[in-house]
Enzyme design. Sequence first.
Site, PDB file in Angstrom:
ATOM      1  N   PRO A 288      44.455  47.127  51.711  1.00  0.00           N
ATOM      2  CA  PRO A 288      45.263  46.147  52.440  1.00  0.00           C
ATOM      3  C   PRO A 288      45.549  46.582  53.876  1.00  0.00           C
ATOM      4  CG  PRO A 288      46.705  47.546  51.177  1.00  0.00           C
ATOM      5  CD  PRO A 288      45.308  48.056  50.921  1.00  0.00           C
ATOM      6  N   TRP A 289      46.293  45.720  54.588  1.00  0.00           N
ATOM      7  CA  TRP A 289      46.584  46.000  55.995  1.00  0.00           C
ATOM      8  C   TRP A 289      47.945  46.648  56.223  1.00  0.00           C
ATOM      9  CZ3 TRP A 289      50.977  43.331  56.611  1.00  0.00           C
ATOM     10  CH2 TRP A 289      51.114  42.079  56.016  1.00  0.00           C
TER      11      TRP A 289
ATOM     12  N   PRO B  41      38.136  48.236  54.105  1.00  0.00           N
ATOM     13  CA  PRO B  41      39.511  48.085  54.579  1.00  0.00           C
ATOM     14  C   PRO B  41      39.745  46.658  55.040  1.00  0.00           C
ATOM     15  CG  PRO B  41      38.177  49.119  56.266  1.00  0.00           C
ATOM     16  CD  PRO B  41      37.301  48.987  55.043  1.00  0.00           C
TER      17      PRO B  41
ATOM     18  N   GLU C  71      40.133  43.667  57.439  1.00  0.00           N
ATOM     19  CA  GLU C  71      39.547  43.421  58.763  1.00  0.00           C
ATOM     20  C   GLU C  71      40.596  43.453  59.866  1.00  0.00           C
ATOM     21  OE1 GLU C  71      40.291  39.266  56.993  1.00  0.00           O
ATOM     22  OE2 GLU C  71      39.796  41.296  56.304  1.00  0.00           O
TER      23      GLU C  71
ATOM     24  N   ASP D 167      33.352  39.258  49.233  1.00  0.00           N
ATOM     25  CA  ASP D 167      32.752  38.520  48.115  1.00  0.00           C
ATOM     26  C   ASP D 167      31.410  39.101  47.676  1.00  0.00           C
ATOM     27  OD1 ASP D 167      34.898  36.865  47.849  1.00  0.00           O
ATOM     28  OD2 ASP D 167      33.957  35.093  48.734  1.00  0.00           O
TER      29      ASP D 167
ATOM     30  N   SER E  99      47.212  40.418  47.964  1.00  0.00           N
ATOM     31  CA  SER E  99      48.058  39.309  47.531  1.00  0.00           C
ATOM     32  C   SER E  99      47.645  38.808  46.152  1.00  0.00           C
ATOM     33  CB  SER E  99      47.958  38.157  48.529  1.00  0.00           C
ATOM     34  OG  SER E  99      46.657  37.595  48.497  1.00  0.00           O
TER      35      SER E  99
ATOM     36  N   ALA F 275      46.987  35.746  45.488  1.00  0.00           N
ATOM     37  CA  ALA F 275      45.881  34.813  45.714  1.00  0.00           C
ATOM     38  C   ALA F 275      44.548  35.548  45.792  1.00  0.00           C
ATOM     39  CB  ALA F 275      46.125  34.013  46.986  1.00  0.00           C
ATOM     40  N   THR F 276      44.523  36.675  46.488  1.00  0.00           N
ATOM     41  CA  THR F 276      43.288  37.452  46.585  1.00  0.00           C
ATOM     42  C   THR F 276      42.915  38.025  45.227  1.00  0.00           C
ATOM     43  OG1 THR F 276      43.798  38.017  48.878  1.00  0.00           O
ATOM     44  CG2 THR F 276      42.146  39.355  47.775  1.00  0.00           C
TER      45      THR F 276
ATOM     46  N   GLU G 235      46.790  45.629  42.252  1.00  0.00           N
ATOM     47  CA  GLU G 235      48.176  45.814  42.699  1.00  0.00           C
ATOM     48  C   GLU G 235      48.454  44.685  43.673  1.00  0.00           C
ATOM     49  OE1 GLU G 235      50.944  46.050  44.721  1.00  0.00           O
ATOM     50  OE2 GLU G 235      50.683  48.053  45.563  1.00  0.00           O
TER      51      GLU G 235
ATOM     52  N   CYS H 135      55.259  46.164  49.321  1.00  0.00           N
ATOM     53  CA  CYS H 135      55.447  45.410  48.082  1.00  0.00           C
ATOM     54  C   CYS H 135      56.582  45.949  47.228  1.00  0.00           C
ATOM     55  CB  CYS H 135      54.146  45.362  47.285  1.00  0.00           C
ATOM     56  SG  CYS H 135      53.313  46.944  47.155  1.00  0.00           S
TER      57      CYS H 135
END
Length: 474
Positions: A147-148, A173, A175, A209, A225, A227-228, A246, A280
């Site tokens: 994640p970022w 990582p 983007e 993907d 997230s 959604a991801t 996670e 989180c």
Amino acid sequence: MQNQLLINGELVNGEGEKQPVYNPATGEVLLEIAEASAAQVDAAVRAADRAFSEWGHTTPKARAECLLKLADVIEEHAETFARLESQNCGKPLHCVISDEIPAVVDVFRFFAGAARCLNGLAAGEYLEGHTSMIRRDPVGVVASIAPWNYPLMMAAWKLAPALAAGNCVVIKPSEITPLTALKLAELAKDIFPAGVLNVLFGRGKTVGDPLTGHEKVRMVSLTGSIATGEHIISHTASSIKRTHMELGGKAPVIVFDDADIDAVVEGVRTFGFYNAGQDCTAACRIYAQKGIYPQLVEKLGAAVATLKTGAPEDESTELGPLSSAAHLERVCKAVDEAKALGHVNVVTGGKKVEGGGYFFEPTLLAGAKQEDAIVQREVFGPVVSMTEFDDEEQVLAWANDSQYGLASSVWTQDVGRAHRMSARLQYGCTWVNTHFMLVSEMPHGGMKLSGYGKDMSVYGLEDYTVIRHVMIKH
């Protein structure tokens, strides 16, 4: 700045579309980096697959030595990593140097040791005339998506156990924040055999993907997230890949009347707003018992108002910017919706900081109700809500009334109550009279929509292995 990919032991330029990488403290473009092409994604995975036949059968000692070398190299280049992370994420530089880089180094060193200490059921004759033994083997090629919010630390959480267990890894990582992972690739190139560790750059649709869906990938690890996570689980379902998720949280902070109010104030001021609340496990959803609630609102509001936003390189800065312009708008929208309800009181903060960069004021919202979106949905910013409760049963029901299940904390002087609450809270971690404390020896991971699988600890190492039974007739 290092902007090349690591594929099969070589640093190469991306062959895909160029993407800008920003400094969130100023909004300026730091550089442009070319994404991996579809052919490069395929090459990275196939390199990892080829390397696995040998790396997967190296001794734990040999793998541990590589991880220890990587830890040493990160430590030697600590200031470089810290400055890259600060520039790319907007984190206060002093926080990265004192908190994050040492934690990254420790994770690699912990798993170097853990690789040599795996254990399991004793071999024996569980069936007469047959000897059974258990093997714990690596999975194969692991695709890791970092994640970022903590780019280098989350990369370490994924790479260390996977490599320690004997897997080969292709990591992408975010983007938005790729710079420390790309620097890590440069330094790791000469430590690991070619193909064992590959580092790509690109967006989810162009690189993520094809990486996670690749036929040679046997496991996908994501921190991101919900959604991801849903997308990756769906995307990989047809190939029955193992997944490790996670997916965020909305941590309840349960404050009883007998709590040490000064400790609560200091804890929430620190752990609700660290990394601009982009964590989180952030202490962001406070439930305060009615006897302590008014005083806590007053004291916490005054404390939060003293948090200093500013330039990341300023040693007095406590709160950096949000990660991107798009995320700043999401946080603004969440707070504006809460303010529009009428019953939510903005104790302090409540709006973005005017000027350059993606800054949002440290915000405390009192009077929130259980059904409010600000209580139910992750904001992922410097925003803490407060809700008053009556008794233990009510707050337990409210705390568990959430789609998330990652972290929680209980603040009380009653040891029995601490045990009762800890036993019934539906969260992967519960702290008592503290929050946000993580160590390499203890597992970190969620329940419910916060995901499954563990980071850190021997449980994290086990997640990157497969258990096999071998039975020999004699």
